[in-house]
Design a protein around this motif. Sequence first.
Motif, PDB file in Angstrom:
ATOM      1  N   UNK A   1       0.605  -1.639   0.028  1.00 32.44           N
ATOM      2  CA  UNK A   1      -0.007   0.177  -0.127  1.00 32.44           C
ATOM      3  C   UNK A   1       0.541   1.526   0.156  1.00 32.44           C
ATOM      4  N   UNK A   2       1.660   1.241  -0.756  1.00 36.31           N
ATOM      5  CA  UNK A   2       2.632   2.779  -1.070  1.00 36.31           C
ATOM      6  C   UNK A   2       2.168   4.059  -1.250  1.00 36.31           C
ATOM      7  N   UNK A   3       2.518   5.209  -0.919  1.00 36.80           N
ATOM      8  CA  UNK A   3       1.459   6.117  -0.941  1.00 36.80           C
ATOM      9  C   UNK A   3       1.410   6.163  -2.222  1.00 36.80           C
ATOM     10  N   UNK A   4       0.697   8.042  -2.522  1.00 42.56           N
ATOM     11  CA  UNK A   4       0.250   7.566  -3.605  1.00 42.56           C
ATOM     12  C   UNK A   4       1.239   8.518  -4.364  1.00 42.56           C
ATOM     13  N   UNK A   5       2.056   8.782  -3.392  1.00 50.39           N
ATOM     14  CA  UNK A   5       3.432  10.013  -4.357  1.00 50.39           C
ATOM     15  C   UNK A   5       4.531   9.731  -4.528  1.00 50.39           C
ATOM     16  N   UNK A   6       4.464   8.483  -3.925  1.00 49.93           N
ATOM     17  CA  UNK A   6       5.279   6.980  -3.923  1.00 49.93           C
ATOM     18  C   UNK A   6       5.068   6.436  -5.225  1.00 49.93           C
ATOM     19  N   UNK A   7       4.416   5.941  -5.618  1.00 48.55           N
ATOM     20  CA  UNK A   7       3.505   5.749  -7.555  1.00 48.55           C
ATOM     21  C   UNK A   7       3.888   6.360  -8.341  1.00 48.55           C
TER      22      UNK A   7
ATOM     23  N   UNK B   1     -10.076  10.471  -5.064  1.00 43.34           N
ATOM     24  CA  UNK B   1      -9.860   9.791  -6.079  1.00 43.34           C
ATOM     25  C   UNK B   1      -9.783  10.997  -7.651  1.00 43.34           C
ATOM     26  N   UNK B   2      -9.363  12.078  -7.698  1.00 44.10           N
ATOM     27  CA  UNK B   2      -8.708  12.723  -8.334  1.00 44.10           C
ATOM     28  C   UNK B   2      -7.333  12.132  -8.178  1.00 44.10           C
ATOM     29  N   UNK B   3      -6.068  11.697  -7.347  1.00 42.49           N
ATOM     30  CA  UNK B   3      -5.141  11.181  -7.630  1.00 42.49           C
ATOM     31  C   UNK B   3      -5.014   9.940  -8.322  1.00 42.49           C
ATOM     32  N   UNK B   4      -6.409   9.138  -7.604  1.00 39.61           N
ATOM     33  CA  UNK B   4      -6.011   8.120  -8.219  1.00 39.61           C
ATOM     34  C   UNK B   4      -6.310   7.769  -9.399  1.00 39.61           C
ATOM     35  N   UNK B   5      -7.239   9.067 -10.373  1.00 38.18           N
ATOM     36  CA  UNK B   5      -7.035   8.658 -11.960  1.00 38.18           C
ATOM     37  C   UNK B   5      -5.786   9.099 -12.074  1.00 38.18           C
ATOM     38  N   UNK B   6      -5.193  10.172 -11.721  1.00 40.43           N
ATOM     39  CA  UNK B   6      -4.220  10.203 -12.326  1.00 40.43           C
ATOM     40  C   UNK B   6      -2.805   9.250 -12.168  1.00 40.43           C
ATOM     41  N   UNK B   7      -2.967   8.372 -11.115  1.00 41.74           N
ATOM     42  CA  UNK B   7      -2.083   7.501 -10.806  1.00 41.74           C
ATOM     43  C   UNK B   7      -2.164   6.357 -12.007  1.00 41.74           C
ATOM     44  N   UNK B   8      -3.647   6.164 -12.306  1.00 43.38           N
ATOM     45  CA  UNK B   8      -3.993   5.334 -12.936  1.00 43.38           C
ATOM     46  C   UNK B   8      -3.490   5.392 -14.641  1.00 43.38           C
ATOM     47  N   UNK B   9      -3.900   7.530 -14.794  1.00 41.60           N
ATOM     48  CA  UNK B   9      -3.831   7.491 -16.499  1.00 41.60           C
ATOM     49  C   UNK B   9      -1.847   7.711 -17.244  1.00 41.60           C
ATOM     50  N   UNK B  10      -1.557   8.262 -15.358  1.00 42.95           N
ATOM     51  CA  UNK B  10       0.240   7.774 -15.710  1.00 42.95           C
ATOM     52  C   UNK B  10       0.638   6.294 -16.449  1.00 42.95           C
ATOM     53  N   UNK B  11       0.329   5.694 -15.270  1.00 44.67           N
ATOM     54  CA  UNK B  11       0.675   3.875 -15.433  1.00 44.67           C
ATOM     55  C   UNK B  11       0.122   3.234 -16.900  1.00 44.67           C
TER      56      UNK B  11
END
Length: 353
Positions: free
Chosen positions: A15-21, A83-93
């Motif tokens: 469960x890494x932080x959003x920043x780490x991902x 939720x916006x941060x999660x969307x950004x992580x999925x988008x970047x991946x």
Amino acid sequence: MSPLSVLDLPQLYTKPSAKALLDTLALLTSAPSSWDYNADPDTKDGLDLDTQGEVERVQIDSEGVARYLTSIVSNSLKWIPDEEVKEEIWNQASLRLSERSGRTAMGDLNRRFTIPTRDGSFELNIHEPALTGDDLGLKTWAASYLLAKRLHLFDLIPPGQRDKARVLELGSGTGLVGLAMAGLGADVVLTDLPSIYTNLARNAKTNASIVEQNRGIIRTGVLDWTSPHSCTLFPEDVVDTNGDGDALSEKFPLILAADSLYSPDHPQMLVNTIAAWLSEDVDSKVIVEFPYRAAYLPEIASFRKQMTMIGLQILNEGEEKGFDDWGDASKDEDALVTCWWSCWGKNLPGQDS
């Protein structure tokens, strides 16, 4: 330093932080390989991908990276509340996955090219839209990059010359070659088809300041080789072809073209257009660079023959290698291309052909 393993990256079960991902996904950004054969892949000699801020580059073993990225895209990331941060992580991946699928799977790109000069260099910023349909002119090709870097070696603009060299580029595509010539101090008209023009005009506008600093001039227009005698120029602030333009009437002592032969009809069409716009000056020149792709070798042979038929001869020629970035050039041998460059001049009476 040996490359990091995917197992060294933040694992989702921890469960890494959003920043780490997000930091990890930034490290996994796959910039297009340098198109210089034998170039140091760590320096991307002359080519970089425009990113937000500077990111320290760490070598990561490619084994398992796609699977790692897919696991992020498919994970709910429920320990991250925003939720916006999660969307950004999925988008970047997802972007990292598309980068590893080759150029055709990628979206818009902004690329920076370093162009050498007689006593230094300057940088051009080139936008490439997402590739769709058959608009191959929306991508920058290896031959264009190699020719853009070679231009200063032809001594086309002698030091101290008051009058600017007048240049016409045919089939400009993203405009890299013509903009490089303008950045060397020439007065250049960049031309292509209406479907290519909007992006071409955008790149001309983006690089207008560096061209002006180097005392060059750029104009853009539409020139369809099926109507070789007709070219329409549009004002600097016009980025489409819907409005009225001005007919180009002048001829040019220097014409440039790169990687523009990919149909059996193109050699004759290109040569007809060259004949229509090359000035009568005895020292007028045409400089081209084309890749030796197996499917289009007959087109190069036809081009050479047609050029001699309009009274031009090769003054100088050579070969060089580069990469087209359809995939991972380090693994895809098909990405490596040998390009033929040539400088043509008038075949005057009494000269050997």
